[in-house]
Enzyme design. Sequence first.
Site, PDB file in Angstrom:
ATOM      1  N   GLY A 117      38.928  19.855  27.870  1.00 28.51           N
ATOM      2  CA  GLY A 117      38.897  21.123  28.719  1.00 28.51           C
ATOM      3  C   GLY A 117      40.222  21.583  29.408  1.00 28.51           C
TER       4      GLY A 117
ATOM      5  CG  PHE B 241      25.518  19.210  40.918  1.00 28.08           C
ATOM      6  CD1 PHE B 241      24.852  19.730  39.962  1.00 28.08           C
ATOM      7  CD2 PHE B 241      26.363  18.202  40.671  1.00 28.08           C
ATOM      8  CE1 PHE B 241      24.560  19.502  38.586  1.00 28.08           C
ATOM      9  CE2 PHE B 241      26.210  17.615  39.191  1.00 28.08           C
ATOM     10  CZ  PHE B 241      25.364  18.305  38.235  1.00 28.08           C
TER      11      PHE B 241
ATOM     12  CG  ASP C 126      45.534   6.357  25.289  1.00 25.00           C
ATOM     13  OD1 ASP C 126      44.656   5.708  25.602  1.00 25.00           O
ATOM     14  OD2 ASP C 126      45.423   6.824  24.092  1.00 25.00           O
TER      15      ASP C 126
ATOM     16  CD  GLN D 196      32.180  10.152  41.217  1.00 25.76           C
ATOM     17  OE1 GLN D 196      32.280  11.009  40.355  1.00 25.76           O
ATOM     18  NE2 GLN D 196      32.233  10.840  42.626  1.00 25.76           N
TER      19      GLN D 196
ATOM     20  CG  HIS E 201      27.211   9.584  38.061  1.00 26.31           C
ATOM     21  ND1 HIS E 201      25.874   9.566  38.223  1.00 26.31           N
ATOM     22  CD2 HIS E 201      27.371  10.875  37.888  1.00 26.31           C
ATOM     23  CE1 HIS E 201      25.287  10.791  38.054  1.00 26.31           C
ATOM     24  NE2 HIS E 201      26.259  11.905  38.134  1.00 26.31           N
TER      25      HIS E 201
ATOM     26  CG  LEU F 175      26.236  11.373  33.590  1.00 29.04           C
ATOM     27  CD1 LEU F 175      26.463  10.423  34.682  1.00 29.04           C
ATOM     28  CD2 LEU F 175      27.328  12.458  33.365  1.00 29.04           C
TER      29      LEU F 175
ATOM     30  CD  GLU G 187      25.689  14.635  41.895  1.00 30.53           C
ATOM     31  OE1 GLU G 187      26.274  13.746  41.645  1.00 30.53           O
ATOM     32  OE2 GLU G 187      25.966  15.507  42.377  1.00 30.53           O
TER      33      GLU G 187
ATOM     34  NE  ARG H  90      28.474  12.779  40.883  1.00 34.77           N
ATOM     35  CZ  ARG H  90      29.113  13.537  39.587  1.00 34.77           C
ATOM     36  NH1 ARG H  90      30.308  13.098  39.173  1.00 34.77           N
ATOM     37  NH2 ARG H  90      28.343  14.580  39.186  1.00 34.77           N
TER      38      ARG H  90
ATOM     39  CG  HIS I 218      31.099   9.530  36.239  1.00 39.15           C
ATOM     40  ND1 HIS I 218      30.699   9.792  35.002  1.00 39.15           N
ATOM     41  CD2 HIS I 218      30.985  10.634  36.881  1.00 39.15           C
ATOM     42  CE1 HIS I 218      30.530  11.107  34.863  1.00 39.15           C
ATOM     43  NE2 HIS I 218      30.758  11.705  36.002  1.00 39.15           N
TER      44      HIS I 218
ATOM     45  NE  ARG J 152      34.858  14.080  39.193  1.00 38.42           N
ATOM     46  CZ  ARG J 152      33.560  14.350  38.625  1.00 38.42           C
ATOM     47  NH1 ARG J 152      32.908  15.519  38.914  1.00 38.42           N
ATOM     48  NH2 ARG J 152      33.016  13.617  37.720  1.00 38.42           N
TER      49      ARG J 152
END
Lengths: 247, 614
Positions: B15, B117, B218, B237, B239, B249, B252, B283, B366, B408
């Site tokens: 992304g 969430f 990397d 984190q 999860h 996963l 949530e 979390r 996670h 996060r």
Amino acid sequence: MEVTFRIRRQNPDVPGQEKPYWQEFVLRDVDPTDRVLEMLHRIKWEQDGSLSLRRSCAHGVCGSDAMRINGVNRLACKILVRDVGEKVQVEPILGLPVIKDLIVDMEPFFDHYKQVMPFFVNDEALPEDGRERLQTQADREQFDDTTKCILCACCTTACPSFWANGNYVGPAAIVGAHRFIFDTRDQAEKERLDILSEPNGVWRCRTIFNCTPACPRDIEVTKAIGEVKLAIRKGETFGIIQIDEVH
Amino acid sequence: MQVHKHDAIIIGAGGAGLMAALYASKGGADVAVVSKLYPTRSHTGAAQGGIGAALGNLDEDRPIYHTYDTVKGGDYLTDQAAAKILAENAVDAVIELEHMGLPFDRTSEKRISQRRFGGHTRNFGEELVRRACHAADRTGHMILQTLYQQCIKNEVKFFDEFQVVDMIVVGGTVAGVVAIELGTGEFHIFHGKASFFASGGWGRCWSVTSNAHSLTGDGAAIALRRGVPLQDMEFFQFHPTGIYRMGILITEGVRGEGGVLINSQGERFMERYAPSAKDLASRDVVSRAIYLETRAGRSIKNRGYVHLDVRPQTVNRYFAEEGRDRKDFIDEGTVERKLPDILDFCRTYLGVDPVKEPMPVQPTAHYAMGGIPTNVDAEVVIDADGAVMPGAYAAGETACVSVHGANRLGTNSLVDLVVFGRRGGMKVAEYVKGADWTPLPADAGGEIEAEYERIRGGSGKSRPGELRALMQQTMMDNVGVFRTEETLQKGIDDLAELRERFRTDLQIDDKSRVFNTDVMEAWELGCLLDLADVTARTAYERKESRGAHSREDFKKRDDENWMAHSLIYQTGEMSDPSYEAHFDKKVDLSLWEEEIEQGIPEDQQKFRPIERVY
């Protein structure tokens, strides 16, 4: 349990291994709920580091590890040992050139995908309020199935029409086009349908149905292709299609 | 070595990388995206539940509430001005994704649908808010596909299955990167004015993880080796809901739709740990609760997992207890429609049908809150004062802005990608217009090629797979959800031994060049070992508990001594590195400072660091 893997191997870089050959590996202490990918990893990590395959997410969403397992296209991470038994034959997917072991050249596959304008087109002015375009949930659901595609190539490389003619765009590309053709917000359905009416477009599909059971995302691939064929025949796409007419 | 010359080299095609590529090329830069995977294989595609943005399509919402939640969720280590940018830009970014064709689910008003969430609230913690914009439970998949499709439309140049293995730094300026073409084994130089790392996280340091096999850190490891410090590495984190043993996963969003966590006594135990937010506490809080239930002997069958129950009868029973409107009640169809992929995972891997049975879940490694330090325009900064390294950029999980602080919030990883990928892309376009080309040094790529040959020649007794498994186990046991000085020292010692074996005793079976994944995995293991090491070391140094970093020997957050980001630097020789951690980078508390300036009384200040309660 003990499982015997028979794997199709090939390495153009090693004298004597340029041509395909079969090699067997035996794994002990295999749990029936283990993924086939984990077993291939055990072979690679414990017995022979040169065994080569693509993989990434290991849970069926990235589409890297498509291979032919006991004669059927599968993602190695989405099929369990209990589903394939004690003798497992693994070979590369068909119809694309083999680079090494289970790794094939994916370029022709992605080239076909790029041919069908697999991107959203809408050149109208954006909503004046600066917010999202509107769409009903019912319209959204029209193309839901084909949004699930992960471009793993399981469908295309299970298709006898594609095996016979590598220029055929193949089921995955048609699924990619379908996702936009049936999106009420998109404006390029005519261009896409024109592309898919070409000789290497949808009409190479002979409705053999291999693609649908091959899809690890349970997309009804043959149905989607049928809907595109019907849309071409009718020259329009929205609001008039009865799914029953396709079959 | 073949040399490719492009204004901007984007490393990674998830992304953040695709967003940066789109915006840099729209801004006129000549862009090349270099990625070890085909773009659509990137792990952004595994994100499930949603992307947070205060659109207010279903509940009243504002970006400042989202900012507040992000700061509180990060246990006040979040840089406040950056969090504000994140929350404000999130609204535009999500609208823009929709304009690019992203097929969000819709409300009855035909707008983007939103769900609850963890940690996302209205009016500064008053009640949970529907903020996560979603496309079923494959929101990340749709973001990745949409961005890749737009890149095809904009004719962005891709180098697929080219793995970046080194960065070329000349007098403190980045002149490009070195990559290996996996299909041939040949090295290539990518000469660029800007090098943009969007190469993802390193969850594969741990044995139970939601992360893809390719998430080996990397980019962060390369940066560390070439003089960039890494920030906040101690914060990783877990999860709370990974599939038992596999770590896959479970979003949530399951709890957002009403699912609850249940222990072996049949108790909804989160009511005790977080009386208000319950199962939708942040979390870190939920993961710790699962560990504590396990220690108290209340995990299912005493095996370290609990049940995640989204059966309609269970959900509706709790909805009724909470006095929720009957129209919110769910049926099997709701679960099937809103969580199709989750049902598919459970049915495939566990033979469990979540509509009829609860899912066995345990915490799973996670997400890296830390990483390559950047400012809010994705420029890499290399000291506590924010000095920019010319030509270096980073965004996404590999970067640390820091918007996530010590923990996060769910959905904010996708927000981070699009917001800072976009800002970085724009900045790169501007930068390359004015910047000169830094000439390549004569030996560019030589050092990493030699290292590759060393690995390929490995004729010892330690297979990469064996060393990796040992590293993952020690990280899980000693640098996991709970830590003490003793466990961390054990982790550091184990890693030192593994690094020694990596240096002197590697066994490589595949000596060929074409698609050599044996050497590739070994090189990646080297990255993981470096990152595991700096994680354990910073965790050892930070003598407090904050967010995801939970020290049993220092149980409280200690703002007086530890309200600071860590920066860890590599010192010494490349072949035998040592590390130096500093805790002198100030946390940006500007929103709180504004409240003080405005004379807002202390008990009404929203951004004052206080104890986190959910």
